[in-house]
Motif scaffolding. Structure first.
Motif, PDB file in Angstrom:
ATOM      1  N   MET A   1       0.828  -1.206   0.000  1.00 47.00           N
ATOM      2  CA  MET A   1       0.000   0.000   0.000  1.00 47.00           C
ATOM      3  C   MET A   1       0.867   1.264   0.000  1.00 47.00           C
ATOM      4  SD  MET A   1      -3.077  -0.006   2.679  1.00 47.00           S
ATOM      5  CE  MET A   1      -4.191   1.352   2.760  1.00 47.00           C
ATOM      6  N   SER A   2       1.894   1.246   0.853  1.00 52.41           N
ATOM      7  CA  SER A   2       2.727   2.441   1.011  1.00 52.41           C
ATOM      8  C   SER A   2       3.541   2.731  -0.247  1.00 52.41           C
ATOM      9  CB  SER A   2       3.661   2.281   2.210  1.00 52.41           C
ATOM     10  OG  SER A   2       4.736   1.431   1.901  1.00 52.41           O
ATOM     11  N   LEU A   3       3.746   1.700  -1.092  1.00 49.57           N
ATOM     12  CA  LEU A   3       4.568   1.897  -2.295  1.00 49.57           C
ATOM     13  C   LEU A   3       3.731   2.132  -3.543  1.00 49.57           C
ATOM     14  CD1 LEU A   3       7.376  -0.785  -1.781  1.00 49.57           C
ATOM     15  CD2 LEU A   3       7.499   1.670  -1.364  1.00 49.57           C
ATOM     16  N   LYS A   4       2.447   1.823  -3.461  1.00 49.20           N
ATOM     17  CA  LYS A   4       1.595   1.833  -4.656  1.00 49.20           C
ATOM     18  C   LYS A   4       1.459   3.242  -5.238  1.00 49.20           C
ATOM     19  CE  LYS A   4      -2.009  -1.251  -6.058  1.00 49.20           C
ATOM     20  NZ  LYS A   4      -2.881  -2.294  -5.512  1.00 49.20           N
ATOM     21  N   SER A   5       1.107   4.202  -4.405  1.00 47.81           N
ATOM     22  CA  SER A   5       0.870   5.576  -4.879  1.00 47.81           C
ATOM     23  C   SER A   5       0.911   6.503  -3.680  1.00 47.81           C
ATOM     24  CB  SER A   5      -0.501   5.667  -5.546  1.00 47.81           C
ATOM     25  OG  SER A   5      -1.499   5.404  -4.586  1.00 47.81           O
ATOM     26  N   GLU A   6       0.860   7.783  -3.949  1.00 52.84           N
ATOM     27  CA  GLU A   6       0.838   8.734  -2.844  1.00 52.84           C
ATOM     28  C   GLU A   6      -0.447   8.572  -2.031  1.00 52.84           C
ATOM     29  OE1 GLU A   6       2.142  12.581  -3.861  1.00 52.84           O
ATOM     30  OE2 GLU A   6       1.705  13.410  -1.879  1.00 52.84           O
ATOM     31  N   ALA A   7      -1.552   8.315  -2.728  1.00 56.20           N
ATOM     32  CA  ALA A   7      -2.831   8.117  -2.045  1.00 56.20           C
ATOM     33  C   ALA A   7      -2.766   6.872  -1.169  1.00 56.20           C
ATOM     34  CB  ALA A   7      -3.954   7.993  -3.066  1.00 56.20           C
ATOM     35  N   GLY A   8      -2.122   5.826  -1.690  1.00 54.36           N
ATOM     36  CA  GLY A   8      -1.960   4.596  -0.926  1.00 54.36           C
ATOM     37  C   GLY A   8      -1.149   4.827   0.335  1.00 54.36           C
ATOM     38  N   PHE A   9      -0.078   5.592   0.191  1.00 57.27           N
ATOM     39  CA  PHE A   9       0.781   5.923   1.330  1.00 57.27           C
ATOM     40  C   PHE A   9      -0.018   6.657   2.400  1.00 57.27           C
ATOM     41  CE2 PHE A   9       3.821   8.547   3.645  1.00 57.27           C
ATOM     42  CZ  PHE A   9       4.896   7.703   3.841  1.00 57.27           C
ATOM     43  N   GLU A  10      -0.834   7.641   1.958  1.00 60.96           N
ATOM     44  CA  GLU A  10      -1.641   8.428   2.895  1.00 60.96           C
ATOM     45  C   GLU A  10      -2.712   7.563   3.545  1.00 60.96           C
ATOM     46  OE1 GLU A  10      -0.811  11.205   4.142  1.00 60.96           O
ATOM     47  OE2 GLU A  10       0.843  11.401   2.728  1.00 60.96           O
ATOM     48  N   ALA A  11      -3.320   6.671   2.746  1.00 61.67           N
ATOM     49  CA  ALA A  11      -4.341   5.766   3.285  1.00 61.67           C
ATOM     50  C   ALA A  11      -3.728   4.890   4.372  1.00 61.67           C
ATOM     51  CB  ALA A  11      -4.927   4.902   2.174  1.00 61.67           C
TER      52      ALA A  11
ATOM     53  N   ARG B   1      -1.142   5.625   6.222  1.00 62.85           N
ATOM     54  CA  ARG B   1      -0.880   6.445   7.409  1.00 62.85           C
ATOM     55  C   ARG B   1      -2.144   6.681   8.210  1.00 62.85           C
ATOM     56  NH1 ARG B   1       3.101  11.446   6.991  1.00 62.85           N
ATOM     57  NH2 ARG B   1       2.104  11.646   8.997  1.00 62.85           N
ATOM     58  N   THR B   2      -3.260   6.909   7.483  1.00 63.46           N
ATOM     59  CA  THR B   2      -4.525   7.151   8.172  1.00 63.46           C
ATOM     60  C   THR B   2      -4.963   5.905   8.944  1.00 63.46           C
ATOM     61  OG1 THR B   2      -5.091   8.525   6.270  1.00 63.46           O
ATOM     62  CG2 THR B   2      -6.848   8.075   7.844  1.00 63.46           C
ATOM     63  N   ILE B   3      -4.834   4.742   8.268  1.00 58.82           N
ATOM     64  CA  ILE B   3      -5.259   3.506   8.919  1.00 58.82           C
ATOM     65  C   ILE B   3      -4.405   3.244  10.160  1.00 58.82           C
ATOM     66  CG2 ILE B   3      -5.314   0.990   8.680  1.00 58.82           C
ATOM     67  CD1 ILE B   3      -6.079   1.473   5.721  1.00 58.82           C
ATOM     68  N   VAL B   4      -3.082   3.374  10.018  1.00 57.48           N
ATOM     69  CA  VAL B   4      -2.192   3.016  11.128  1.00 57.48           C
ATOM     70  C   VAL B   4      -2.193   4.076  12.221  1.00 57.48           C
ATOM     71  CG1 VAL B   4       0.177   2.537  11.783  1.00 57.48           C
ATOM     72  CG2 VAL B   4      -0.744   1.606   9.675  1.00 57.48           C
ATOM     73  N   TRP B   5      -2.022   5.342  11.835  1.00 57.72           N
ATOM     74  CA  TRP B   5      -1.930   6.396  12.848  1.00 57.72           C
ATOM     75  C   TRP B   5      -3.293   6.847  13.344  1.00 57.72           C
ATOM     76  CZ3 TRP B   5       1.997   4.834  14.512  1.00 57.72           C
ATOM     77  CH2 TRP B   5       3.306   5.212  14.250  1.00 57.72           C
ATOM     78  N   GLY B   6      -4.341   6.631  12.523  1.00 63.27           N
ATOM     79  CA  GLY B   6      -5.655   7.128  12.900  1.00 63.27           C
ATOM     80  C   GLY B   6      -6.428   6.192  13.821  1.00 63.27           C
ATOM     81  N   ASN B   7      -5.965   4.950  13.920  1.00 68.78           N
ATOM     82  CA  ASN B   7      -6.692   3.955  14.696  1.00 68.78           C
ATOM     83  C   ASN B   7      -5.834   3.493  15.872  1.00 68.78           C
ATOM     84  OD1 ASN B   7      -7.651   1.463  15.644  1.00 68.78           O
ATOM     85  ND2 ASN B   7      -8.610   0.990  13.677  1.00 68.78           N
ATOM     86  N   PRO B   8      -6.298   3.763  17.116  1.00 68.85           N
ATOM     87  CA  PRO B   8      -5.453   3.429  18.286  1.00 68.85           C
ATOM     88  C   PRO B   8      -5.088   1.945  18.353  1.00 68.85           C
ATOM     89  CG  PRO B   8      -7.369   4.737  18.944  1.00 68.85           C
ATOM     90  CD  PRO B   8      -7.554   4.400  17.507  1.00 68.85           C
ATOM     91  N   LEU B   9      -6.012   1.070  17.956  1.00 69.01           N
ATOM     92  CA  LEU B   9      -5.743  -0.367  18.017  1.00 69.01           C
ATOM     93  C   LEU B   9      -4.663  -0.742  17.008  1.00 69.01           C
ATOM     94  CD1 LEU B   9      -6.552  -3.077  19.290  1.00 69.01           C
ATOM     95  CD2 LEU B   9      -8.144  -3.393  17.389  1.00 69.01           C
ATOM     96  N   ALA B  10      -4.795  -0.200  15.772  1.00 70.82           N
ATOM     97  CA  ALA B  10      -3.799  -0.480  14.731  1.00 70.82           C
ATOM     98  C   ALA B  10      -2.432   0.050  15.154  1.00 70.82           C
ATOM     99  CB  ALA B  10      -4.228   0.156  13.411  1.00 70.82           C
ATOM    100  N   LYS B  11      -2.446   1.219  15.785  1.00 72.92           N
ATOM    101  CA  LYS B  11      -1.206   1.819  16.261  1.00 72.92           C
ATOM    102  C   LYS B  11      -0.544   0.913  17.298  1.00 72.92           C
ATOM    103  CE  LYS B  11      -1.007   6.634  16.669  1.00 72.92           C
ATOM    104  NZ  LYS B  11      -1.381   7.854  17.401  1.00 72.92           N
ATOM    105  N   LEU B  12      -1.368   0.393  18.195  1.00 71.51           N
ATOM    106  CA  LEU B  12      -0.865  -0.493  19.251  1.00 71.51           C
ATOM    107  C   LEU B  12      -0.256  -1.769  18.653  1.00 71.51           C
ATOM    108  CD1 LEU B  12      -0.973  -0.133  22.354  1.00 71.51           C
ATOM    109  CD2 LEU B  12      -2.830  -1.808  22.356  1.00 71.51           C
ATOM    110  N   VAL B  13      -0.951  -2.323  17.647  1.00 71.81           N
ATOM    111  CA  VAL B  13      -0.441  -3.536  16.995  1.00 71.81           C
ATOM    112  C   VAL B  13       0.901  -3.242  16.330  1.00 71.81           C
ATOM    113  CG1 VAL B  13      -0.851  -5.186  15.109  1.00 71.81           C
ATOM    114  CG2 VAL B  13      -2.711  -4.576  16.663  1.00 71.81           C
ATOM    115  N   MET B  14       0.989  -2.061  15.657  1.00 68.11           N
ATOM    116  CA  MET B  14       2.240  -1.702  14.973  1.00 68.11           C
ATOM    117  C   MET B  14       3.380  -1.490  15.958  1.00 68.11           C
ATOM    118  SD  MET B  14       1.980  -1.956  11.879  1.00 68.11           S
ATOM    119  CE  MET B  14       0.647  -3.127  11.928  1.00 68.11           C
TER     120      MET B  14
END
Lengths: 111, 139
Positions: free
Chosen positions: B60-70, B72-85
């Motif tokens: 996802m992060s390599l596909k496009s700029e939109a993918g990279f932003e998506a 970031r939103t998924i990982v940084w925007g979600n506390p559970l995802a952030k915790l898993v990361m």
């Protein structure tokens, strides 16, 4: 893996792959600590570099192999039931092979 | 030996050596180097199967700029995802440092109990510190 009865081959491959992974992880950590969070353009430019791409693929393949040897040694320590163990072994092989194909696709496949 | 046991009553708390039963598990404490070892195994398994999450994120992060932003939103925007990361990041750092200690011990060094204990503590402390440092830098 089962063909190497003494485990010497696994022992060495586990350490060689660990060295490759460690070098790659340390490089990424240093890059992140020095430059901070990359922008999309910086991140994608890094992975557009052919040398870095090749190193990434090498490190990923080393990771899959390292992980596969690891879990294949761990299952028999805890799982006594032969059928369960065979299932876990098969799943582990499947995961490692799937990861490898996927990694090649991510790095070199059509976008 | 038998004289000793006959002359004195056997103390109640004298250790006996036998295989432990399931009912002993609550009282059984793994020594520190043992804890270091089992966490090395657990982080290894977590990372091997955690790749199911990490590889699509790389894609996802390599596909496009939109993918990279998506991503970031998924990982940084979600506390559970952030915790898993953060958990997976800790797993990488811990597994790496504990792995170096393991290789050194394989060569016959750092094997006596005191050294093995203190290096096990050093692995815990340093992996937490390095993880915190990276999280702080990327926040």
């Amino acid at each position: 893996m089962a063909s190497n009865q003494s485990g010497i081959q696994d022992w060495w491959l586990q350490r060689i792959s660990a060295g490759i992974i460690a070098a790659y992880v340390l490089l990424l950590i240093v890059l992140l600590l020095v430059n901070g969070t990359p922008t999309a353009a910086q991140w994608q430019a890094l992975f557009a570099n052919n040398a870095f791409k090749a190193f990434t693929l090498l490190a990923l393949i080393a990771t899959f192999y390292h992980g596969l040897i690891g879990v294949l040694h761990i299952w028999p320590d805890y799982i006594k039931n032969a059928a369960t163990r065979a299932t876990l072994n098969a799943l582990s092989w499947l995961a490692a092979a799937g990861y490898a194909l996927y990694a090649v696709y991510i790095l070199f496949g059509l976008k | 030996m038998s004289d000793v046991t006959k002359s004195k009553p056997r103390p109640v708390d004298m250790p006996t050596f036998r295989n432990i039963a399931v009912s002993d598990l609550a009282r059984y404490r793994l020594p520190l180097p043992g804890i270091a070892s089992i966490i090395h195994r657990i982080t290894g398994i977590a990372l091997f199967f955690g790749l199911i999450l990490l590889l699509p994120m790389l894609q996802m992060s390599l596909k496009s700029e939109a993918g990279f932003e998506a991503f970031r939103t998924i990982v940084w925007g979600n506390p559970l995802a952030k915790l898993v990361m953060i958990g997976l990041l800790f797993a990488i750092i811990y597994h790496l440092i504990a792995g170096i200690r393991h290789v050194i011990q394989d060569s016959g060094k750092w094997l006596d109990l005191q050294v093995s204990r203190s290096t096990a503590s050093a692995v815990f402390v340093s992996s937490v510190v390095v993880t915190a440092l990276i999280v702080w830098r990327l926040w």
